[in-house]
Design a protein around this motif. Sequence first.
Motif, short mmCIF file in Angstrom:
data_model
loop_
_atom_site.label_atom_id
_atom_site.label_comp_id
_atom_site.label_asym_id
_atom_site.label_seq_id
_atom_site.Cartn_x
_atom_site.Cartn_y
_atom_site.Cartn_z
N LYS A 47 0.82 -1.22 0.00
CA LYS A 47 0.00 0.00 0.00
C LYS A 47 0.85 1.26 0.00
N TRP A 48 2.13 1.14 0.31
CA TRP A 48 3.01 2.30 0.37
C TRP A 48 3.75 2.41 -0.95
N THR A 74 0.25 12.88 4.43
CA THR A 74 -0.07 11.54 4.91
C THR A 74 -0.34 10.65 3.71
N GLU A 75 -0.03 9.38 3.85
CA GLU A 75 -0.22 8.43 2.77
C GLU A 75 -1.21 7.36 3.18
N GLY A 76 -1.89 7.57 4.23
CA GLY A 76 -2.85 6.60 4.75
C GLY A 76 -2.82 6.67 6.26
N ARG A 77 -3.65 5.85 6.86
CA ARG A 77 -3.71 5.85 8.31
C ARG A 77 -2.39 5.33 8.89
N GLY A 78 -1.75 6.14 9.71
CA GLY A 78 -0.52 5.73 10.37
C GLY A 78 0.73 5.79 9.50
N TYR A 80 3.20 8.44 7.04
CA TYR A 80 3.54 9.76 6.53
C TYR A 80 4.25 9.62 5.20
N ASP A 99 7.78 6.74 2.20
CA ASP A 99 6.69 6.53 3.15
C ASP A 99 7.26 5.94 4.43
N SER A 101 6.17 4.93 8.63
CA SER A 101 5.10 4.80 9.63
C SER A 101 5.25 5.91 10.67
N VAL A 102 4.14 6.31 11.24
CA VAL A 102 4.15 7.34 12.28
C VAL A 102 5.05 6.90 13.43
#
Length: 149
Positions: A47-48, A74-78, A80, A99, A101-102
Motif C-alpha cells: 500500500k506504500w 499523509t499516505e494513509g492511516r498511520g 507519513y 513513506d 510509519s508514524v
Amino acid sequence: MSIIRRSRRRFKWPKIEVYGFRSRGDIKFLSVQELERLTVAVSTNPKWSANGRPEWLQEQRTHINTLMLTVFGTEGRGVYRCLVMAVLDDKSKCSFTLDVSVDDFDRLPDVPLEDILSLAHKYLIGFPPLELDPAQKESWHRLKESAGG
C-alpha cells in the motif's frame, strides 16, 4: 540551573502549511542504516508507494554525509509521506520521497535547533542576488574608475 532545565525540554515543532494543511514541522536525523531499514519496510508493504531510492542508496551509501527527513503529507492511516534530504561528502544535495510509519518517524531523533539554524542560513545564502539597477551600475562603474580599477 535554568540552562539545564531548558536543555532537557523537548523542542515544540510548529505546524507548517508548506506541504499541505497543517503538516508536522519536525525535521529528523537519519543514519544510513536507518534509511536502509525504512526502505526495506516500504518494499514489504504494497500500500506504500514512495519507496525512496534503493539503488541510489546502495551506490552512494559510503558517500552520504547527512540525512534528514520531514513530513509533507499523509499516505494513509498511520503513514507519513516524507521528504528525505541527503548531503553527500562532496557537498552535493538531493531529495526524494519515502513513506514512513508514524511510529518509526516518532522514534527518529530530532535535528537540534542549532543545526536547524545552520540549515536555514545555508538556504538563505542560496538565494540568487538581484542585479544592480541601471543607476546603481552606473554609480558603481564611476566609483571603480575613480579608484583606478
